[in-house]
Motif scaffolding. Sequence first.
Motif, PDB file in Angstrom:
ATOM      1  N   CYS A  49     -25.766 -15.724  17.579  1.00 44.27           N
ATOM      2  CA  CYS A  49     -24.764 -16.753  17.316  1.00 44.27           C
ATOM      3  C   CYS A  49     -25.442 -18.119  17.359  1.00 44.27           C
ATOM      4  O   CYS A  49     -26.406 -18.307  18.109  1.00 44.27           O
ATOM      5  N   PRO A  50     -24.933 -19.084  16.609  1.00 45.39           N
ATOM      6  CA  PRO A  50     -25.464 -20.439  16.735  1.00 45.39           C
ATOM      7  C   PRO A  50     -25.247 -20.962  18.150  1.00 45.39           C
ATOM      8  O   PRO A  50     -24.228 -20.681  18.789  1.00 45.39           O
ATOM      9  N   GLU A  51     -26.187 -21.677  18.648  1.00 48.02           N
ATOM     10  CA  GLU A  51     -26.113 -22.220  19.999  1.00 48.02           C
ATOM     11  C   GLU A  51     -24.889 -23.124  20.135  1.00 48.02           C
ATOM     12  O   GLU A  51     -24.600 -23.947  19.257  1.00 48.02           O
ATOM     13  N   GLY A  52     -24.166 -22.939  21.237  1.00 50.89           N
ATOM     14  CA  GLY A  52     -23.019 -23.784  21.523  1.00 50.89           C
ATOM     15  C   GLY A  52     -21.699 -23.282  20.984  1.00 50.89           C
ATOM     16  O   GLY A  52     -20.645 -23.857  21.286  1.00 50.89           O
ATOM     17  N   VAL A  53     -21.704 -22.198  20.187  1.00 44.99           N
ATOM     18  CA  VAL A  53     -20.451 -21.663  19.655  1.00 44.99           C
ATOM     19  C   VAL A  53     -19.734 -20.867  20.757  1.00 44.99           C
ATOM     20  O   VAL A  53     -20.339 -19.989  21.378  1.00 44.99           O
ATOM     21  N   PRO A  54     -18.443 -21.156  21.012  1.00 48.80           N
ATOM     22  CA  PRO A  54     -17.715 -20.412  22.054  1.00 48.80           C
ATOM     23  C   PRO A  54     -17.561 -18.936  21.676  1.00 48.80           C
ATOM     24  O   PRO A  54     -17.595 -18.573  20.493  1.00 48.80           O
ATOM     25  N   VAL A  55     -17.347 -18.118  22.699  1.00 45.16           N
ATOM     26  CA  VAL A  55     -17.251 -16.672  22.501  1.00 45.16           C
ATOM     27  C   VAL A  55     -16.057 -16.129  23.274  1.00 45.16           C
ATOM     28  O   VAL A  55     -15.800 -16.544  24.407  1.00 45.16           O
ATOM     29  N   TYR A  56     -15.324 -15.205  22.659  1.00 49.41           N
ATOM     30  CA  TYR A  56     -14.351 -14.390  23.378  1.00 49.41           C
ATOM     31  C   TYR A  56     -15.043 -13.076  23.740  1.00 49.41           C
ATOM     32  O   TYR A  56     -15.530 -12.369  22.859  1.00 49.41           O
ATOM     33  N   ASN A  57     -15.067 -12.754  25.021  1.00 48.86           N
ATOM     34  CA  ASN A  57     -15.667 -11.488  25.436  1.00 48.86           C
ATOM     35  C   ASN A  57     -14.763 -10.788  26.440  1.00 48.86           C
ATOM     36  O   ASN A  57     -15.113 -10.596  27.603  1.00 48.86           O
ATOM     37  N   PHE A  58     -13.564 -10.432  25.971  1.00 53.18           N
ATOM     38  CA  PHE A  58     -12.666  -9.641  26.808  1.00 53.18           C
ATOM     39  C   PHE A  58     -13.171  -8.203  26.829  1.00 53.18           C
ATOM     40  O   PHE A  58     -13.435  -7.607  25.784  1.00 53.18           O
ATOM     41  N   ALA A  59     -13.282  -7.643  28.038  1.00 48.32           N
ATOM     42  CA  ALA A  59     -13.883  -6.318  28.174  1.00 48.32           C
ATOM     43  C   ALA A  59     -12.913  -5.190  27.839  1.00 48.32           C
ATOM     44  O   ALA A  59     -13.349  -4.075  27.541  1.00 48.32           O
ATOM     45  N   PHE A  60     -11.620  -5.454  27.898  1.00 48.03           N
ATOM     46  CA  PHE A  60     -10.615  -4.411  27.706  1.00 48.03           C
ATOM     47  C   PHE A  60      -9.479  -4.938  26.835  1.00 48.03           C
ATOM     48  O   PHE A  60      -9.296  -6.143  26.695  1.00 48.03           O
ATOM     49  N   ASP A  61      -8.707  -4.006  26.268  1.00 44.13           N
ATOM     50  CA  ASP A  61      -7.413  -4.358  25.705  1.00 44.13           C
ATOM     51  C   ASP A  61      -6.410  -3.299  26.150  1.00 44.13           C
ATOM     52  O   ASP A  61      -6.772  -2.318  26.819  1.00 44.13           O
ATOM     53  N   VAL A  62      -5.146  -3.521  25.838  1.00 45.24           N
ATOM     54  CA  VAL A  62      -4.084  -2.614  26.285  1.00 45.24           C
ATOM     55  C   VAL A  62      -3.450  -1.946  25.074  1.00 45.24           C
ATOM     56  O   VAL A  62      -2.993  -2.620  24.143  1.00 45.24           O
ATOM     57  N   THR A  63      -3.442  -0.624  25.088  1.00 41.86           N
ATOM     58  CA  THR A  63      -2.787   0.155  24.041  1.00 41.86           C
ATOM     59  C   THR A  63      -1.352   0.447  24.465  1.00 41.86           C
ATOM     60  O   THR A  63      -1.137   1.109  25.488  1.00 41.86           O
ATOM     61  N   PRO A  64      -0.359  -0.049  23.727  1.00 44.11           N
ATOM     62  CA  PRO A  64       1.033   0.251  24.069  1.00 44.11           C
ATOM     63  C   PRO A  64       1.309   1.754  24.039  1.00 44.11           C
ATOM     64  O   PRO A  64       0.752   2.496  23.225  1.00 44.11           O
ATOM     65  N   ALA A  65       2.182   2.189  24.911  1.00 45.21           N
ATOM     66  CA  ALA A  65       2.475   3.613  25.057  1.00 45.21           C
ATOM     67  C   ALA A  65       2.969   4.239  23.757  1.00 45.21           C
ATOM     68  O   ALA A  65       2.768   5.440  23.529  1.00 45.21           O
ATOM     69  N   ARG A  66       3.581   3.453  22.883  1.00 45.13           N
ATOM     70  CA  ARG A  66       4.143   4.022  21.655  1.00 45.13           C
ATOM     71  C   ARG A  66       3.078   4.561  20.701  1.00 45.13           C
ATOM     72  O   ARG A  66       3.393   5.326  19.784  1.00 45.13           O
ATOM     73  N   TYR A  67       1.828   4.185  20.923  1.00 39.29           N
ATOM     74  CA  TYR A  67       0.750   4.682  20.063  1.00 39.29           C
ATOM     75  C   TYR A  67       0.060   5.916  20.654  1.00 39.29           C
ATOM     76  O   TYR A  67      -0.861   6.456  20.032  1.00 39.29           O
TER      77      TYR A  67
END
Length: 350
Positions: free
Chosen positions: A305-323
């Motif tokens: 990545c170019p230096e200084g560019v912000p990053v989202y690094n969420f380690a998990f997500d949530v799968t709704p029960a309906r799926y």
Amino acid sequence: MEDHIRFDDARQELHLLDQRLLPTEERIVVCRTVAEVIAALRTMVVRGAPAIGVTAGFGAVLALARLVEQAPGTPWQTAYAQALDLLAHARPTAVNLHWAVERMRRCWQQHSQLSAAELLPRMLDEAHAMQREDVATCRALGQAGQHVLADGQTVMTHCNAGALATAGYGTALGVIRAAVEAGKHIRVIANETRPFLQGARLTAWELQRDHIPVTVACDNACALLMGRGMVDAVVVGADRIAANGDTANKIGTCGVAMLAQAFAIPFYVAAPLSTIDVQTADGSAIPIEERPADEVRQLGGRPVCPEGVPVYNFAFDVTPARYITGIITEKGILQPPFTASIAAALSARA
């Protein structure tokens, strides 16, 4: 494989296979203090909800062992309670961490009349029991779940929910292993699982060692593979399951589940009952860990990545029960509506 988490009773050391280096290097990290265990958890030397729980159990032993080394008669109870609190908060999302620490705390409370030295062997026995139980649970879970897979099918999985993520055998991979042991020919597509590449590095490594056919796929290829009829079922693990069945797992899992529903492919979550958190009503209340930006900014130590560019690094997500088609546990497969089936399973266990 059950030796990636090994406690040396004589030396009072915890030996962990460093999962950051696989598949190119197999190196052991030795922990002698609870601080070293916490560091190993946070830096992902060991990862996977059940494995985190087992590691925490031995971390509780090490915390007490170091207090035993103090001068006889030195007050230790407050320091030990604080060490357990720090251990329980080493990582926020995997509920097995808190569950394991509370189990060790209950063992202490049951023997509160003992000195630290007298308590230590009781705590060590409890940690070893937790490790043995996790392997047995995974094997029972695998047997319960292998019936959802038919001979000749191809299964997609996301992240690593194998032996490395547990004390041994695995949850999602436990289902696959049990199906193979039952004589079924199963092929696996392991999503690479950016940014830590647990699928490419760990799942593929485990399955290749077990001679189970595995192909690694780019995360972004899921829709293409499903659309071409190359995926018959999806089985993933879980780090926390809410009371209504909403499931936290490695980032990207929710997208895989949504695609599976769009292509009419069954999507199963494989996890022990200890991963269910009935105190969390639904997925909106599950804390989601955000990890260091450099895990995304770099690949193999080189910047991408170019230096200084912000990053989202969420380690998990949530799968709704309906799926989710079903939740595979050591006590059988829970079916929708999950609020009722989860409550019934936990009540039966109690």
